[in-house]
Every structure is written in structure tokens, then in C-alpha cells.
Scaffold this active site. Structure first.
Site, PDB file in Angstrom:
ATOM      1  N   ASP A 113      17.489  44.716  32.680  1.00  0.00           N
ATOM      2  CA  ASP A 113      18.692  45.399  33.171  1.00  0.00           C
ATOM      3  C   ASP A 113      19.881  44.489  32.900  1.00  0.00           C
ATOM      4  O   ASP A 113      20.404  43.833  33.799  1.00  0.00           O
ATOM      5  CB  ASP A 113      18.536  45.699  34.659  1.00  0.00           C
ATOM      6  CG  ASP A 113      19.705  46.503  35.209  1.00  0.00           C
ATOM      7  OD1 ASP A 113      20.482  47.051  34.411  1.00  0.00           O
ATOM      8  OD2 ASP A 113      19.836  46.583  36.440  1.00  0.00           O
ATOM      9  N   ASP A 144      18.508  31.597  33.986  1.00  0.00           N
ATOM     10  CA  ASP A 144      18.472  32.314  32.723  1.00  0.00           C
ATOM     11  C   ASP A 144      17.212  33.181  32.650  1.00  0.00           C
ATOM     12  O   ASP A 144      16.100  32.689  32.865  1.00  0.00           O
ATOM     13  CB  ASP A 144      18.490  31.311  31.567  1.00  0.00           C
ATOM     14  CG  ASP A 144      18.389  31.983  30.231  1.00  0.00           C
ATOM     15  OD1 ASP A 144      17.294  31.975  29.645  1.00  0.00           O
ATOM     16  OD2 ASP A 144      19.399  32.550  29.776  1.00  0.00           O
ATOM     17  N   ALA A 145      17.387  34.479  32.344  1.00  0.00           N
ATOM     18  CA  ALA A 145      16.254  35.399  32.336  1.00  0.00           C
ATOM     19  C   ALA A 145      15.233  35.031  31.271  1.00  0.00           C
ATOM     20  O   ALA A 145      14.022  35.146  31.490  1.00  0.00           O
ATOM     21  CB  ALA A 145      16.747  36.830  32.127  1.00  0.00           C
ATOM     22  N   ASP A 177      18.347  36.518  37.626  1.00  0.00           N
ATOM     23  CA  ASP A 177      19.729  36.821  37.239  1.00  0.00           C
ATOM     24  C   ASP A 177      20.498  35.519  37.154  1.00  0.00           C
ATOM     25  O   ASP A 177      20.346  34.643  38.006  1.00  0.00           O
ATOM     26  CB  ASP A 177      20.381  37.764  38.240  1.00  0.00           C
ATOM     27  CG  ASP A 177      21.696  38.340  37.722  1.00  0.00           C
ATOM     28  OD1 ASP A 177      21.708  39.510  37.304  1.00  0.00           O
ATOM     29  OD2 ASP A 177      22.709  37.621  37.716  1.00  0.00           O
TER      30      ASP A 177
END
Length: 331
Positions: free
Chosen positions: A172, A153-154, A121
């Protein structure tokens, strides 16, 4: 937060017992009577608030958008997580993109077969705030030795992982908003990279915004069609989340077309894993995946593909600016 910051954010300081107004679109707003402000502040990325409301308990709000509520978050999070994990024969390694509240992590780690869950996240302030002010979301999940929390950063986090290293990937994220940070994670480029990170029989699941017969054309059907450009089989499904005042959409993509998404074996799988769900079971599964005719028609007709060169935004973040209004209505 300073008065200047509040003015630019479209909010006014209010007294206890007043109302929070979330502007959904031109001419449509949703209002909650507020009992108490538990937290308000700004991270590097967004404005963050937690307010206790009369109808839904505590609400997590970022940039004026309600993200989840205490009273019905289990509906959203069980719908997001368990169709994919129950459909996989033995999900050992799971990736979560986003999920700062910690509830998605909580649900993943309920499966005893999961050996590691990597959650990335971007906003550590939100993660820490939720752990302090809304601990019911994570319910101790961050302390589980199987949890690996990465603040970053995802996209970069997933890229750094080895190919074919995850059984399930769960995105998500916030909706793809113009000016928001997440729109690139709804594109063919991202989904192609994510597919490479999935092991044989792997499953990707993403939240996909409002999916009522009135709103599903905004992002639900384009996300579905975009995933179809990358994965051999994609399933769209929805569930009513009361605090969202809408059917909410999810899209699930499989690397193996033979993966059973009928839900017929969901109850047996949950029993085998000693899981007792508040919401999800075989009957709920069938309801979720039984799309109404307007949505099936919309999906069949959808032609838009989301990519970096031609992103698709749900709306401007300014459209969703929340406002506080002193003395709006009776207590």
C-alpha cells in the site's frame, strides 16, 4: 511551516472557506473547498496535511497529493485487501508495506484467521498523526495484539523476514514518482524477493495507480507486466474511487496458478469469517476483475519491465505540488 517552506512547496496560507488545488497534470487540477485545516506539518520524509473538505470529509494529503478521504476510503481499502485474503484458504500471517493511515491494517485484522500482521511504514510521524487526527482510518487496529508495527523501510523490513513466512503481502505505497521514496518497490528485484517470502499458495497485491482508459499506460500496465516476469499468474483489476476521480488500479500476483480468483466463493468465505463488508462481495469482485477492452488490449501489448537499472516513474513530484489559493471562488 515557515513562509519560505510554503513558497518552495508551492502553497500560500489561506483563510477558512477557501480552496485546496491539486495539480494532476499540465492543464488539469482538482479543487476542494476547505472547511478546516486539522493538521499541517513536515516529517523527515514529506509534507503532511489533513484538511476537512465539503465533498469528501477529511483528506490525508502528503506532498500535495491526496492519499485518501474519509467518505470513500473504504472503497479503496476493501478493494486492496479482501480479494487476496478472501481468495486465500487461511491467511495466518500478512505483511503490509506502507499503509500509514492504518486502514489497510484495519481491514486485514477483520479476518479472524489472521494471527499476525506485520506493517512496515517508513514515516512514523504520519502514523502518529493519523492515530491522533484521523482515528477513523485505523479504528483501533494498532491496539490489536495481532498487529506488529515497524517504523522503517518496507524493503528492508520484508528482507529481514524468513523465506516462505507470509501468506499474503500487501503493498500500500505511494505511486512510483521521480524523486519519491517508493519506486524501487515496483521492480523485478523487489518482486523476486517478495515472492521468496511467500509461503505455498501465497498472494501478493499492490496498488497500481490510475487505471482509467486514459491513464492506465502510465504505471498500471507496466506494473502488471513487471509482475508477470516473476509470478506465474497476475490479475489486474480496477475500481472507481470517487475522491481519486478515476478508476484505480491494483495488481494481484499468485504463486499457485490454481488459486481461484473468480470471486464465486467470496460471499461464502466472508460469511464463514463473519465479515460484513460495506463494499466488497462476490458481485463487486466480478465487476472489479472485468477489465474493459482498452485495458485488456493495453496489458496484452505491454512490453515495459520496471527494474532498478531502468525505473519507470509516473511523473515528477513537482508536477503534483498542491497549492492553496486565498479567496479562489465562492464559498
Amino acid at each position: 511551516m515557515s513562509s519560505d517552506e510554503r513558497e518552495s512547496y508551492g502553497a500560500e496560507t489561506f483563510a477558512e472557506g477557501n480552496w485546496y488545488h491539486e495539480l494532476l497534470e499540465d492543464g488539469l487540477a482538482l479543487s476542494y473547498r476547505v472547511e478546516e485545516v486539522l493538521y499541517e506539518g513536515a516529517s523527515k520524509f514529506q509534507e503532511v496535511e489533513v484538511v476537512r473538505t465539503v465533498p469528501f470529509g477529511s483528506l490525508l494529503i502528503t506532498d500535495g497529493l491526496m492519499q485518501s478521504s474519509e467518505h470513500d476510503e473504504y472503497v479503496y481499502h476493501e478493494s486492496l485487501v479482501h480479494p487476496a485474503l478472501a481468495a486465500h484458504a487461511c491467511p495466518k500471517r500478512v505483511f503490509i508495506g506502507g499503509g500509514g493511515e492504518g486502514a489497510t491494517l484495519r481491514e486485514v485484522l477483520r479476518h479472524p484467521c489472521v494471527e499476525e500482521c506485520v506493517m512496515v511504514d517508513i514515516d512514523g510521524d504520519v502514523v502518529n498523526m493519523c492515530r491522533q487526527h484521523t482515528p477513523f482510518y485505523s479504528a483501533g487496529a494498532y491496539d490489536d495484539k495481532r498487529a506488529k508495527l515497524v517504523i522503517g523501510d518496507a524493503k528492508a523490513g520484508l528482507e529481514s523476514e524468513a523465506d516462505e513466512s507470509f501468506d499474503v503481502i500487501i503493498m500500500d505505497l505511494s505511486d512510483p514518482l521521480d524523486g519519491g521514496p517508493c519506486y524501487q518497490l515496483y521492480t523485478t528485484e523487489f518482486y523476486g524477493m517478495a515472492k521468496r517470502k511467500l509461503a505455498k499458495g501465497g498472494i501478493l497485491i499492490t496498488q497500481s495507480g490510475c487505471a482509467s482508459v486514459r491513464d492506465a499506460h502510465h504505471v498500471f500496465s507496466p506494473i502488471h507486466h513487471t509482475l508477470k516476469q516473476v509470478f506465474p499468474k497476475v490479475y489486474g483489476y480496477t475500481m472507481c474511487v470517487p475522491s481519486f476521480t478515476s478508476e484505480w488500479g491494483f495488481n494481484l500476483a499468485v504463486t499457485d496458478e490454481s488459486t481461484d480468483l473468480s470471486g464465486e466463493n467470496a460471499d461464502a468465505t466472508l460469511k464463514e469469517r463473519n465479515l460484513d463488508m460495506r463494499f466488497y462481495d462476490s458481485i463487486s469482485h466480478r465487476r472489479m476483475f472485468a477489465l474493459p477492452k482498452p485495458l485488456r488490449t493495453l496489458i496484452d501489448a505491454e512490453k515495459r519491465v520496471m527494474n532498478i537499472e531502468n525505473p519507470l516513474f509516473m511523473c515528477s513530484t513537482e508536477t503534483h505540488a498542491g497549492i492553496f489559493e486565498e479567496g479562489a471562488g465562492d464559498a
